[in-house]
Enzyme design. Structure first.
Site, short mmCIF file in Angstrom:
data_model
loop_
_atom_site.label_atom_id
_atom_site.label_comp_id
_atom_site.label_asym_id
_atom_site.label_seq_id
_atom_site.Cartn_x
_atom_site.Cartn_y
_atom_site.Cartn_z
N ARG A 52 5.68 38.68 27.04
CA ARG A 52 4.96 39.74 25.76
C ARG A 52 3.44 39.63 26.22
NH1 ARG A 52 5.40 37.23 19.63
NH2 ARG A 52 4.26 35.63 20.71
N LYS A 151 -0.74 41.42 21.21
CA LYS A 151 -1.18 40.23 20.61
C LYS A 151 -2.58 40.16 21.12
CE LYS A 151 0.46 35.59 19.62
NZ LYS A 151 0.21 35.65 18.24
N GLU A 184 4.42 42.01 7.84
CA GLU A 184 4.50 40.68 7.74
C GLU A 184 3.31 40.01 7.31
OE1 GLU A 184 3.77 40.39 12.49
OE2 GLU A 184 2.11 41.62 12.44
N1 PXG Z 1 3.15 37.99 13.60
C1 PXG Z 1 1.79 38.05 13.84
C2 PXG Z 1 0.67 38.82 13.41
C3 PXG Z 1 1.41 36.86 14.76
O1 PXG Z 1 0.12 36.30 14.98
C4 PXG Z 1 3.75 36.05 14.51
C5 PXG Z 1 3.97 37.28 13.97
C6 PXG Z 1 4.95 35.38 14.87
O2 PXG Z 1 5.27 35.51 16.37
P1 PXG Z 1 5.94 34.22 17.11
O3 PXG Z 1 6.23 35.14 18.38
O4 PXG Z 1 5.14 33.24 17.22
O5 PXG Z 1 7.38 33.89 16.69
C7 PXG Z 1 2.60 35.67 15.03
C8 PXG Z 1 2.26 34.74 15.87
C9 PXG Z 1 -1.70 29.99 13.88
C10 PXG Z 1 -1.15 31.09 14.81
O6 PXG Z 1 -2.48 29.45 14.17
C11 PXG Z 1 -0.18 32.09 14.40
C12 PXG Z 1 0.32 33.01 15.38
C13 PXG Z 1 -0.35 33.12 16.46
C14 PXG Z 1 -1.63 32.46 16.75
C15 PXG Z 1 -2.13 31.37 15.62
O7 PXG Z 1 -1.01 29.93 12.68
N2 PXG Z 1 1.35 33.57 15.21
#
Ligand code: PXG
Length: 291
Positions: A52, A151, A184
């Site tokens: 990713r 991301k 989301e």
């Molecule tokens: N949506 C968004 C906008 C994200 O940033 C997710 C979904 C979940 O994706 P994953 O691949 O982790 O299942 C994310 C990712 C935090 C933090 O500190 C959380 C994310 C990224 C950076 C920091 O809570 N979530």
């Protein structure tokens, strides 16, 4: 013990770890990142996270300095250098040092930073009782402006939502897209249960296609549940039988109230609980070994 941060191929003590103020990651949020977790000495879905990262970089035409295997090895090395078993890993690749203009051609090479730190877990009560959330006025970035599938280091859309959640006294908030479809949370994907089936928004509505989301879809299908990636509105959310959020940091967390409307019974539902259990088992049993 002082932590070591990987910066452009070197392990640097945390206090000395820094990048230039002329780095376009700092000046413009020009770059990409990943948040990854290690459980008991194994890195969960490392390949998928690196994939990713490279896809995000590909979209913004950021040239990576080496291949995905080398990047994965650097992540493993960073966790190992910090003697961590359970860890939160942040990989950041910025456009690199340039001048004060926007033009990325001024940045000759990107900066690669890998931070491995101990993980801060959410309190157990949140998982037992479930979260109260709200939907917020700030809309998710449009896919034809800045696609949330990238991301990117530009997380202001999500930070504005976090501010709105903080102001309302809740831990997380839900964004709609410009057409009013549910997308989301600020850092988590969302699922609802309806007539016993799982529904989650498709990526074209404007979401980050979460690694946890994809793992949950796989798990649910393996357990015989039907999973649909389909658009839905706030109404569908309010009348859902169950609702939960997924993400690297949160894993699976039940949602029991949205905009003051009780979801289902107002307690974490049976499908959510079952998936929480099977996800925990999966996260602790698979993954790239560090040691
Ligand atoms: N949506 C968004 C906008 C994200 O940033 C997710 C979904 C979940 O994706 P994953 O691949 O982790 O299942 C994310 C990712 C935090 C933090 O500190 C959380 C994310 C990224 C950076 C920091 O809570 N979530």
């Amino acid at each position: 013990m002082s932590r070591l941060v990987f910066i452009n191929g070197k392990m640097v003590p945390r206090q000395e770890a820094g990048v230039s103020v002329f780095d376009h990651g700092f000046l413009y949020g020009d770059g990409v990142f990943e948040g990854i977790r290690a459980y008991n000495g194994r890195i969960f879905r490392l390949k998928e996270h690196i994939r990713r990262l490279y896809q995000s970089a590909h979209h913004i035409m950021l040239e990576m300095p080496y291949d995905e295997e080398t990047m994965a090895r650097n992540v493993v090395e960073t966790v190992r250098a910090n003697h961590l078993k359970d860890a939160y890993i942040r990989v950041v690749v910025s456009r690199g040092v340039g001048d004060l203009g926007l033009d990325p051609r001024k940045c000759k090479e990107c900066s690669v930073v890998i931070i491995a730190d101990s993980i801060v877990l959410y309190p157990d009560e949140l998982y037992e009782q479930g979260l109260k959330v709200i939907s917020v006025p700030t809309r998710r970035n449009a896919v034809d402006a800045l696609d949330p599938q990238i991301k990117s280091l530009n997380y202001l859309n999500n930070i504005l939502v976090k501010i709105e959640a903080n102001q309302a006294g809740v831990m997380e908030a839900i964004m709609l897209n410009r057409d009013g479809y549910v997308t989301e949370g600020s850092g988590d994907n969302l699922f609802i249960v309806r007539r016993g089936n799982l529904i989650t928004p498709p990526s074209y509505l404007g979401i980050l296609e979460g690694i946890t989301r994809n793992a949950v879809i796989e798990l649910a299908r393996k357990e015989g549940l039907t999973v649909l990636e389909a658009p839905f509105t706030r109404h569908d959310l309010y009348i859902a039988e169950e609702c939960f959020l997924t993400g690297t940091a949160a894993e699976i967390i039940p949602v029991i109230e949205v905009d003051m409307r009780r979801i289902g019974t107002g307690r974490p539902g049976p499908i959510t609980r079952r998936l929480m259990e099977s996800f925990r088992e999966l996260a602790r049993s698979e993954g790239t070994p560090v040691y």
